[in-house]
Motif scaffolding. Structure first.
Motif, PDB file in Angstrom:
ATOM      1  N   LEU A   9       7.138 -21.185   3.117  1.00  0.00           N
ATOM      2  CA  LEU A   9       6.722 -19.849   2.674  1.00  0.00           C
ATOM      3  C   LEU A   9       5.838 -18.856   3.768  1.00  0.00           C
ATOM      4  O   LEU A   9       4.784 -19.284   4.371  1.00  0.00           O
ATOM      5  N   VAL A  10       6.718 -17.799   4.004  1.00  0.00           N
ATOM      6  CA  VAL A  10       6.137 -16.978   5.442  1.00  0.00           C
ATOM      7  C   VAL A  10       5.392 -15.623   4.428  1.00  0.00           C
ATOM      8  O   VAL A  10       6.278 -14.947   3.747  1.00  0.00           O
ATOM      9  N   ILE A  11       4.265 -15.184   4.592  1.00  0.00           N
ATOM     10  CA  ILE A  11       3.486 -14.342   4.471  1.00  0.00           C
ATOM     11  C   ILE A  11       3.354 -13.189   5.281  1.00  0.00           C
ATOM     12  O   ILE A  11       2.606 -13.457   6.376  1.00  0.00           O
ATOM     13  N   GLY A  12       4.127 -11.989   5.213  1.00  0.00           N
ATOM     14  CA  GLY A  12       3.743 -11.017   5.967  1.00  0.00           C
ATOM     15  C   GLY A  12       5.320 -10.422   6.402  1.00  0.00           C
ATOM     16  O   GLY A  12       6.288 -11.380   6.376  1.00  0.00           O
ATOM     17  N   LEU A  13       5.663  -9.286   6.795  1.00  0.00           N
ATOM     18  CA  LEU A  13       6.697  -8.772   7.186  1.00  0.00           C
ATOM     19  C   LEU A  13       6.672  -7.841   8.502  1.00  0.00           C
ATOM     20  O   LEU A  13       7.006  -6.836   8.445  1.00  0.00           O
ATOM     21  N   GLY A  14       5.921  -8.516   9.658  1.00  0.00           N
ATOM     22  CA  GLY A  14       5.965  -7.710  10.698  1.00  0.00           C
ATOM     23  C   GLY A  14       7.207  -8.529  11.769  1.00  0.00           C
ATOM     24  O   GLY A  14       7.707  -9.276  11.259  1.00  0.00           O
ATOM     25  N   ASN A  15       7.085  -8.285  13.137  1.00  0.00           N
ATOM     26  CA  ASN A  15       8.028  -8.828  13.952  1.00  0.00           C
ATOM     27  C   ASN A  15       8.158 -10.388  13.943  1.00  0.00           C
ATOM     28  O   ASN A  15       9.187 -11.022  14.067  1.00  0.00           O
ATOM     29  N   THR A  16       6.819 -10.820  14.207  1.00  0.00           N
ATOM     30  CA  THR A  16       6.429 -12.174  14.144  1.00  0.00           C
ATOM     31  C   THR A  16       7.128 -13.023  12.890  1.00  0.00           C
ATOM     32  O   THR A  16       7.744 -13.821  12.997  1.00  0.00           O
ATOM     33  N   ALA A  17       6.759 -12.483  11.652  1.00  0.00           N
ATOM     34  CA  ALA A  17       7.302 -12.910  10.520  1.00  0.00           C
ATOM     35  C   ALA A  17       8.735 -12.905  10.552  1.00  0.00           C
ATOM     36  O   ALA A  17       9.127 -13.933   9.723  1.00  0.00           O
ATOM     37  N   GLY A  18       9.247 -11.974  10.574  1.00  0.00           N
ATOM     38  CA  GLY A  18      10.727 -12.041  10.802  1.00  0.00           C
ATOM     39  C   GLY A  18      11.327 -13.070  11.697  1.00  0.00           C
ATOM     40  O   GLY A  18      12.230 -13.823  11.475  1.00  0.00           O
ATOM     41  N   ASP A  19      10.788 -13.167  12.816  1.00  0.00           N
ATOM     42  CA  ASP A  19      11.399 -14.015  13.931  1.00  0.00           C
ATOM     43  C   ASP A  19      11.124 -15.587  13.197  1.00  0.00           C
ATOM     44  O   ASP A  19      11.979 -16.478  13.460  1.00  0.00           O
ATOM     45  N   VAL A  20      10.009 -15.880  12.887  1.00  0.00           N
ATOM     46  CA  VAL A  20       9.697 -17.099  12.230  1.00  0.00           C
ATOM     47  C   VAL A  20      10.543 -17.579  11.178  1.00  0.00           C
ATOM     48  O   VAL A  20      10.980 -18.503  11.245  1.00  0.00           O
ATOM     49  N   ALA A  21      10.748 -16.592  10.280  1.00  0.00           N
ATOM     50  CA  ALA A  21      11.533 -16.766   9.249  1.00  0.00           C
ATOM     51  C   ALA A  21      12.928 -17.265   9.586  1.00  0.00           C
ATOM     52  O   ALA A  21      13.609 -18.060   9.160  1.00  0.00           O
ATOM     53  N   VAL A  22      13.467 -16.483  10.430  1.00  0.00           N
ATOM     54  CA  VAL A  22      14.858 -16.318  10.852  1.00  0.00           C
ATOM     55  C   VAL A  22      15.067 -18.026  11.383  1.00  0.00           C
ATOM     56  O   VAL A  22      16.071 -18.643  11.299  1.00  0.00           O
ATOM     57  N   GLU A  23      14.184 -18.130  12.457  1.00  0.00           N
ATOM     58  CA  GLU A  23      14.107 -19.431  13.185  1.00  0.00           C
ATOM     59  C   GLU A  23      14.077 -20.804  12.340  1.00  0.00           C
ATOM     60  O   GLU A  23      14.737 -21.653  12.321  1.00  0.00           O
ATOM     61  N   LEU A  24      13.092 -20.762  11.128  1.00  0.00           N
ATOM     62  CA  LEU A  24      13.012 -21.703  10.293  1.00  0.00           C
ATOM     63  C   LEU A  24      14.200 -22.065   9.534  1.00  0.00           C
ATOM     64  O   LEU A  24      14.384 -23.252   8.987  1.00  0.00           O
ATOM     65  N   SER A  25      14.660 -20.847   9.327  1.00  0.00           N
ATOM     66  CA  SER A  25      15.984 -21.084   8.262  1.00  0.00           C
ATOM     67  C   SER A  25      17.035 -21.865   8.661  1.00  0.00           C
ATOM     68  O   SER A  25      18.032 -22.484   7.774  1.00  0.00           O
TER      69      SER A  25
END
Length: 562
Positions: A194-210
């Motif tokens: 679970l990634v909490i937040g939606l800034g540039n870092t949150a988006g990058d981390v979510a995409v990479e971990l997917s």
């Protein structure tokens, strides 16, 4: 009466990241004597990748790619090499910083592995503006006197981890991280994250971990508009939208019209509401840069969720009533706070309030303007370009070549504004992102480096065309005034060559060439059309500045026909 500034000579620069390197060079340009204190063993600040964050410093993750293209994010008199990609990984960008430092011989002014422990006013500060600076190197402390100080410690020193806002988080038995600790996807294989937040870092981390996690959940209370690095036609998005002609239009069109146009454009590629990304009603619109997030949502590897209401030992309850079970890891991508532990009160507390920073640089309560905060800005564009202009202005203030208002006036204005905000009379915009061109133009005007478009159209029409209708690249602030660079004109006229060079690695011999006209229509067509419409409706907004600049140069008869 403007605030007097003591003629500074020795300047302490704290930090050797992007803004620290700018500050060292600007000091040298103004014949000042900089000494830079960097607590690590290398330059680059957060751009210097390390495998861990054990030293407490925020650094980039391995896969990070810049979200501002190279022509918009370079030092204004040091373009990237033409074969560098338009958007680059952290290694390439750090190499550019190294090239910049070596080219201008900046490294010899930096004292590595040196931590600044305190910066305090000298007893005679009201007369001299001088500072006592205590540093520590390998356990040994030193004290030195400096005429001015430039604080360049970055916008991301302290992770913001608001656990108190998440009931039940202390019961949660899984792993809890802040995005500062994230380096690579190793160790997340098969996990529910679970990634909490939606800034540039949150988006990058979510995409990479997917790509490796069993499932990624991305929780946001606000939503965000998702921008792509490439625009229509494949040109870098920043170069297409960051233009003086478009900035001119945004100042004359009603905000409702602008918002409508913006929403239609952003929803063209995909409907944000369908993807769970639309802005929550009443929230300030925010933007992130991510090329892959919509595809990940489309493929189901990232699932959008509302804000978290409560945690249990293994699950999360969301504000819409849904529950996600068996969560292994929670990553808080909730941003950062900045502080200045080496400063004394009340300066330490005051400096964290942007409302009390004159033009986001000088603390309002100093009777002598000899301390500048460089790089503590949120900008709709390249932070590097903004910090460089901040440093150029600050060093000229230190020398007494530029003046700022008296401390009493600045404090009175800031205090009044703070009171109005507390009473709800005025909206607090101090944390909002600043408009790129407007902010840079404001700083450039202070030092006499803002280009005059009307005069350019008379003297150099080809250059003026690029300056007004083309991307507002940093080179524009080296055309005139102090710090003028002879290579600025050529850098502007060849910026598209450097943009296209790394793309054209496969040339097809029989490809048709007449498409060049199509290129110009795509890149300039819409801005020219919109600008023409505005000039027809409100010609005085553009023609009056031109007339004011020219009234001493041409005959009164010609002026009157305007």
């Amino acid at each position: 009466m403007a605030e007097k500034s003591t003629m500074a000579k020795r300047v302490a620069v704290i930090g050797a990241g992007v803004s620290g390197l700018s500050s060292i060079k600007c000091c040298l340009d103004e014949d000042l004597e900089p000494t830079c204190f960097e607590r690590t063993n290398d330059i680059g600040g957060l751009w210097k990748f390390t495998e861990t964050s054990k030293d407490g410093m925020t650094r980039v993750y391995r896969s990070l790619v810049t979200n501002v293209c190279k022509e918009m994010s370079c030092y204004s008199n040091f373009p990237f090499q033409e074969d560098y990609p338009n958007f680059m990984n952290q290694g390439k960008f750090w190499a550019y910083l190294q090239e910049f430092a070596e080219h201008f011989d900046l490294l010899r002014y930096i004292r590595f592995r040196t931590t600044v422990r305190s910066v305090t006013k000298r007893p005679d500060f009201s007369e001299t503006g001088q500072w006592d600076v205590v540093t520590e190197t390998e356990g040994k402390q030193e004290r030195a006197v400096f005429d001015a100080v430039m604080v360049c410690t970055g916008h991301y020193p302290n992770p913001r981890l608001p656990l108190e806002s998440f009931p039940g988080i202390h019961k949660f038995k899984g792993q809890i991280l802040h995005s500062q600790e994230y380096k690579s996807p190793e160790g997340f294989q098969g996990k529910r994250v679970l990634v909490i937040g939606l800034g540039n870092t949150a988006g990058d981390v979510a995409v990479e971990l997917s790509r490796t996690a069993a499932q990624v959940l991305l929780s946001t209370r606000t939503g965000a508009w998702v921008l792509h690095r490439s625009s229509d036609g494949g040109y870098p998005f920043n170069m297409v939208i960051t233009r003086r002609c478009l900035n001119f239009i945004t100042q004359v069109l009603p905000s409702r019209v602008l918002n409508w146009i913006q929403q239609r454009q952003l929803n063209k590629r995909f409907n944000h509401e369908n993807y769970g990304l639309s802005i929550t009603k009443g929230k300030i619109p925010k933007f992130i840069v991510n090329d892959e997030l919509p595809t990940c949502i489309l493929c189901g590897t990232v699932t959008m969720k509302t804000g978290v209401k409560e945690f249990t030992e293994t699950s999360a309850l969301f504000e819409d009533g849904t529950v996600e079970e068996n969560i292994d890891i929670v990553i808080f991508a909730t941003g950062y706070t900045f502080s200045f532990p080496f400063l004394e009160e009340p300066l330490k507390s005051l400096s964290t309030k942007k409302i009390f920073l004159y033009k986001q640089v000088f603390p309002s309560n100093l009777e002598r303007a000899t301390l500048a905060l460089i790089g503590f800005i949120s900008l709709k564009g390249s932070i590097l370009a903004g910090t460089e202009l901040q440093a150029r202005w600050a060093t000229r203030v230190f020398k007494g070549l530029c003046q700022i208002p008296p401390a009493q006036k600045l404090m009175a204005e800031a205090t009044k504004k703070e009171q109005l905000i507390e009473r709800g009379v005025m909206k607090d915009t101090s944390e909002d992102k600043l408009e790129f061109i407007q902010y840079l133009d404001d700083l450039a005007a202070c030092i006499g480096a803002k280009p005059s478009v009307p005069l350019l159209f008379l003297k150099d029409p080809r250059l003026a065309w690029e300056v007004f209708f083309g991307p507002c690249t940093p080179y524009q602030y080296r055309l005139v005034g102090p710090g003028k660079w002879d290579g600025a004109r050529n850098a502007i006229l060849t910026q598209w060559d450097r943009t296209l060079k790394p793309l054209k690695t496969r040339i097809v011999p029989d490809s048709t060439k007449p498409a060049s006209m199509s290129h110009y229509l795509k890149v300039w067509g819409a801005p020219i059309l919109l600008t023409s419409l505005v000039l027809i409706c409100k010609p005085s907004l553009f023609l009056k500045p031109a007339r004011d600049h020219l009234q001493h140069r041409i005959s009164p008869y010609l002026i009157r026909i305007w």
